[in-house]
Design a protein around this motif. Structure first.
Motif, mmCIF file in Angstrom:
data_model
loop_
_atom_site.group_PDB
_atom_site.id
_atom_site.type_symbol
_atom_site.label_atom_id
_atom_site.label_comp_id
_atom_site.label_asym_id
_atom_site.label_seq_id
_atom_site.Cartn_x
_atom_site.Cartn_y
_atom_site.Cartn_z
ATOM 1 N N LEU A 1 -3.766 13.524 -3.017
ATOM 2 C CA LEU A 1 -3.391 12.372 -2.224
ATOM 3 C C LEU A 1 -3.849 11.109 -2.945
ATOM 4 O O LEU A 1 -5.033 10.968 -3.243
ATOM 5 N N VAL A 2 -2.893 10.236 -3.220
ATOM 6 C CA VAL A 2 -3.186 8.956 -3.865
ATOM 7 C C VAL A 2 -2.761 7.843 -2.916
ATOM 8 O O VAL A 2 -1.607 7.785 -2.505
ATOM 9 N N SER A 3 -3.681 6.988 -2.547
ATOM 10 C CA SER A 3 -3.328 5.779 -1.806
ATOM 11 C C SER A 3 -3.549 4.622 -2.770
ATOM 12 O O SER A 3 -4.677 4.371 -3.198
ATOM 13 N N VAL A 4 -2.462 3.939 -3.140
ATOM 14 C CA VAL A 4 -2.565 2.898 -4.178
ATOM 15 C C VAL A 4 -2.096 1.550 -3.630
ATOM 16 O O VAL A 4 -1.026 1.450 -3.030
ATOM 17 N N ASN B 1 -11.120 1.754 0.412
ATOM 18 C CA ASN B 1 -9.794 2.214 0.834
ATOM 19 C C ASN B 1 -9.847 2.995 2.135
ATOM 20 O O ASN B 1 -9.197 4.040 2.276
ATOM 21 N N VAL C 1 -7.111 2.217 -5.973
ATOM 22 C CA VAL C 1 -6.624 3.546 -5.598
ATOM 23 C C VAL C 1 -7.714 4.341 -4.873
ATOM 24 O O VAL C 1 -8.888 4.228 -5.210
ATOM 25 N N ASN C 2 -7.319 5.128 -3.878
ATOM 26 C CA ASN C 2 -8.176 6.222 -3.433
ATOM 27 C C ASN C 2 -7.529 7.528 -3.872
ATOM 28 O O ASN C 2 -6.356 7.780 -3.599
ATOM 29 N N GLN D 1 -7.315 5.067 7.090
ATOM 30 C CA GLN D 1 -6.827 3.839 6.452
ATOM 31 C C GLN D 1 -5.707 3.262 7.321
ATOM 32 O O GLN D 1 -4.619 3.836 7.389
ATOM 33 N N GLN E 1 0.879 -1.171 0.000
ATOM 34 C CA GLN E 1 0.000 0.000 0.000
ATOM 35 C C GLN E 1 0.913 1.217 0.000
ATOM 36 O O GLN E 1 1.792 1.342 0.860
ATOM 37 N N THR E 2 0.746 2.085 -0.974
ATOM 38 C CA THR E 2 1.638 3.225 -1.121
ATOM 39 C C THR E 2 0.860 4.523 -1.061
ATOM 40 O O THR E 2 -0.207 4.639 -1.643
ATOM 41 N N LEU E 3 1.442 5.449 -0.326
ATOM 42 C CA LEU E 3 0.850 6.774 -0.211
ATOM 43 C C LEU E 3 1.673 7.751 -1.041
ATOM 44 O O LEU E 3 2.875 7.875 -0.842
ATOM 45 N N VAL E 4 0.997 8.401 -1.971
ATOM 46 C CA VAL E 4 1.644 9.412 -2.810
ATOM 47 C C VAL E 4 0.939 10.741 -2.571
ATOM 48 O O VAL E 4 -0.280 10.842 -2.760
ATOM 49 N N SER E 5 1.675 11.751 -2.144
ATOM 50 C CA SER E 5 1.124 13.107 -2.087
ATOM 51 C C SER E 5 1.837 13.890 -3.177
ATOM 52 O O SER E 5 3.056 14.058 -3.140
#
Lengths: 100, 100, 100, 100
Positions: B74-77, C41, B5-6, C8, A72-76
């Protein structure tokens, strides 16, 4: 379109230490020619949108290859059209305000 | 590689209401043929990694065109190699546990 | 101060399935009398700031008790002073724009 | 319970520059006696859970007082029971792997 990103990769279903995976992602970002800054809760990245997200994808592929069954990866990610801004500019902009 | 993804897009330097921008991104995700679920803090997306992130990029471009000078997203993938999982599977998996 | 939150919770160093932990957090949020909406998510939460974050803390404590040695949690929290807004209002606000 | 946090505060409905708000939050975190590290996409924080989240709440209150009608904040919070770990430990742990 230039992107300033914080990337936090979280392997799931592996051991409690995740530093080997983070280091592997760091190597991929370096190979991609992206400017990076490792910090305690992720890696800041500066670069063209496509190059940044292509590298993040390769990072997921590599972490799976290393044995993590789930990630699970968080990208801002920030973009702006009003001015050019670098990772260093963002920090300096807050520091200037702090000194006021 | 399939991605769940969120996506939470936050326009900066515009008015206090951001719903028009979110609706525009929703339209882009639909056009891309991605499965989406709007919720109160973002949009869940299911699809192939490249298609998902290409659509997120177009969303940033569109929100800038609409007048937002700055965007923080914000992307949570999540990706996994142990099994196929859909957005619906994830919710059902928790619901099953809750009923136990 | 009212807070609208997406929570999350990501247990690290456990098995690949995390649904039992998410269900346990859901029970804690319910006991705290918070309005919640489970989605693919995370869990959207509506409530007073202190009550929401006290429940998130208890969730971390419970997930550790259940055996997860490490947890990384993503909280996206929104507050506003211009108007009262519920989780439902946020979704409806985007839906209205989408129909335009 | 000790928490390692990345805090990214995003004021909405204000101007395009947000550095004054971030600097104000930085001052609140300092006053609270928390260890902090400013970086390009947030502020890393180390401290007891309650003290950290009390300071984040005061930050929201202060940013509203400064005129932002809406705030969306991203908190990534880690806790662990297997060992004590500081912000510096986390970075050093990845650096050690990178040198291998």
């Amino acid at each position: 379109m230039k992107a300033l990103v914080n990337l936090q990769v979280i392997p799931i279903g592996t051991g409690v230490s995740v530093s080997a995976y983070i280091a592997a992602c760091g190597a991929i970002l370096e190979e991609a020619g992206l400017e990076t800054e490792l910090h305690a809760n992720g890696t800041n990245i500066e670069g063209e949108w496509d190059r940044v997200f292509e590298a993040i994808k390769r990072c997921h592929e590599r972490v799976h290859e290393m044995g993590a069954p789930r990630i699970q990866t968080l990208v801002s990610v920030g973009t702006r059209t009003d001015k050019e801004q670098s990772l260093k500019d963002k920090v300096e902009s807050v520091r200037r305000r702090t000194r006021e």
